[in-house]
Design an enzyme around this catalytic site. Sequence first.
Site, PDB file in Angstrom:
ATOM      1  N   HIS A 141       1.009   5.166   0.848  1.00 42.28           N
ATOM      2  CA  HIS A 141       0.375   6.249   1.609  1.00 42.28           C
ATOM      3  C   HIS A 141       0.517   7.554   0.827  1.00 42.28           C
ATOM      4  O   HIS A 141       1.620   7.889   0.375  1.00 42.28           O
ATOM      5  CB  HIS A 141       1.087   6.469   2.950  1.00 42.28           C
ATOM      6  CG  HIS A 141       1.015   5.329   3.914  1.00 42.28           C
ATOM      7  ND1 HIS A 141       0.162   5.337   4.992  1.00 42.28           N
ATOM      8  CD2 HIS A 141       1.689   4.154   3.993  1.00 42.28           C
ATOM      9  CE1 HIS A 141       0.325   4.224   5.694  1.00 42.28           C
ATOM     10  NE2 HIS A 141       1.256   3.480   5.112  1.00 42.28           N
ATOM     11  N   HIS A 165       0.848  -1.194   0.000  1.00 35.90           N
ATOM     12  CA  HIS A 165       0.000   0.000   0.000  1.00 35.90           C
ATOM     13  C   HIS A 165       0.876   1.233   0.000  1.00 35.90           C
ATOM     14  O   HIS A 165       1.917   1.277   0.658  1.00 35.90           O
ATOM     15  CB  HIS A 165      -0.965   0.017   1.194  1.00 35.90           C
ATOM     16  CG  HIS A 165      -0.309  -0.208   2.512  1.00 35.90           C
ATOM     17  ND1 HIS A 165       0.107  -1.448   2.943  1.00 35.90           N
ATOM     18  CD2 HIS A 165       0.035   0.665   3.492  1.00 35.90           C
ATOM     19  CE1 HIS A 165       0.655  -1.340   4.135  1.00 35.90           C
ATOM     20  NE2 HIS A 165       0.631  -0.065   4.492  1.00 35.90           N
TER      21      HIS A 165
HETATM   22  P1  AMP Z   1       1.442   0.503   7.395  1.00 37.22           P
HETATM   23  O1  AMP Z   1       1.879   0.862   8.764  1.00 37.22           O
HETATM   24  O2  AMP Z   1       2.280   1.149   6.314  1.00 37.22           O
HETATM   25  O3  AMP Z   1       1.304  -0.999   7.200  1.00 37.22           O
HETATM   26  O4  AMP Z   1       0.031   1.158   7.209  1.00 37.22           O
HETATM   27  C1  AMP Z   1      -1.167   0.518   7.466  1.00 37.22           C
HETATM   28  C2  AMP Z   1      -2.209   1.581   7.501  1.00 37.22           C
HETATM   29  O5  AMP Z   1      -3.485   0.967   7.388  1.00 37.22           O
HETATM   30  C3  AMP Z   1      -2.235   2.396   8.799  1.00 37.22           C
HETATM   31  O6  AMP Z   1      -1.973   3.763   8.503  1.00 37.22           O
HETATM   32  C4  AMP Z   1      -3.642   2.177   9.344  1.00 37.22           C
HETATM   33  O7  AMP Z   1      -4.197   3.340   9.922  1.00 37.22           O
HETATM   34  C5  AMP Z   1      -4.398   1.745   8.108  1.00 37.22           C
HETATM   35  N1  AMP Z   1      -5.570   0.903   8.353  1.00 37.22           N
HETATM   36  C6  AMP Z   1      -5.680  -0.143   9.189  1.00 37.22           C
HETATM   37  N2  AMP Z   1      -6.928  -0.679   9.126  1.00 37.22           N
HETATM   38  C7  AMP Z   1      -7.613   0.070   8.224  1.00 37.22           C
HETATM   39  C8  AMP Z   1      -8.947   0.030   7.715  1.00 37.22           C
HETATM   40  N3  AMP Z   1      -9.839  -0.895   8.123  1.00 37.22           N
HETATM   41  N4  AMP Z   1      -9.311   0.964   6.809  1.00 37.22           N
HETATM   42  C9  AMP Z   1      -8.436   1.909   6.396  1.00 37.22           C
HETATM   43  N5  AMP Z   1      -7.153   1.981   6.827  1.00 37.22           N
HETATM   44  C10 AMP Z   1      -6.745   1.084   7.719  1.00 37.22           C
END
Ligand code: AMP
Length: 136
Positions: free
Chosen positions: A101, A99
């Site tokens: 950001h 993903h």
């Molecule tokens: P990372 O730390 O790069 O793996 O980012 C994962 C991101 O996913 C974090 O910023 C979380 O806030 C986000 N996240 C977790 N669960 C959800 C969800 N159900 N919907 C949208 N974002 C999410």
Amino acid sequence: MPECLFCKIIAGEIPSYKVYEDADTLAFLDINPNNYGHTLVIPKDHFENIYTTPDETLCKTMIVVRKLATAIRNGMEADGINVTINNEPAAGQVVDHLHIHIIPRHEGDWETKSQHLKYKDDQAIETIEKIKAALQ
Ligand code: AMP
Ligand code: ZN
């Protein structure tokens, strides 16, 4: 991948605020945004991180990232944009589905780079509407 959170979002098993969708790519609001409008862009096929994602998939995803970066900058009236990928836990990766950001930045807000906000009431819907309007 049945147990993958983001595969569940793609399948509609977990709700999300969708910003953009096409045949290969989905973008939705981060649930704990660093700033309002913080968006995650993902390929619909499951790949864990930047090392394992095929070139073609990564390129398609990044083309969407660039379009959305402009729309988020304009729609959220931001002064700048962070585009980041966390790969592996040591780099902060929590969800094992690639993903990207996209985080809008406003002049002078760099000291808040570790904050995690919440959307209230209709704020998430208003946010995706602003970004979608800026995409057109
Ligand atoms: P990372 O730390 O790069 O793996 O980012 C994962 C991101 O996913 C974090 O910023 C979380 O806030 C986000 N996240 C977790 N669960 C959800 C969800 N159900 N919907 C949208 N974002 C999410
Ligand atoms: Zn997945």
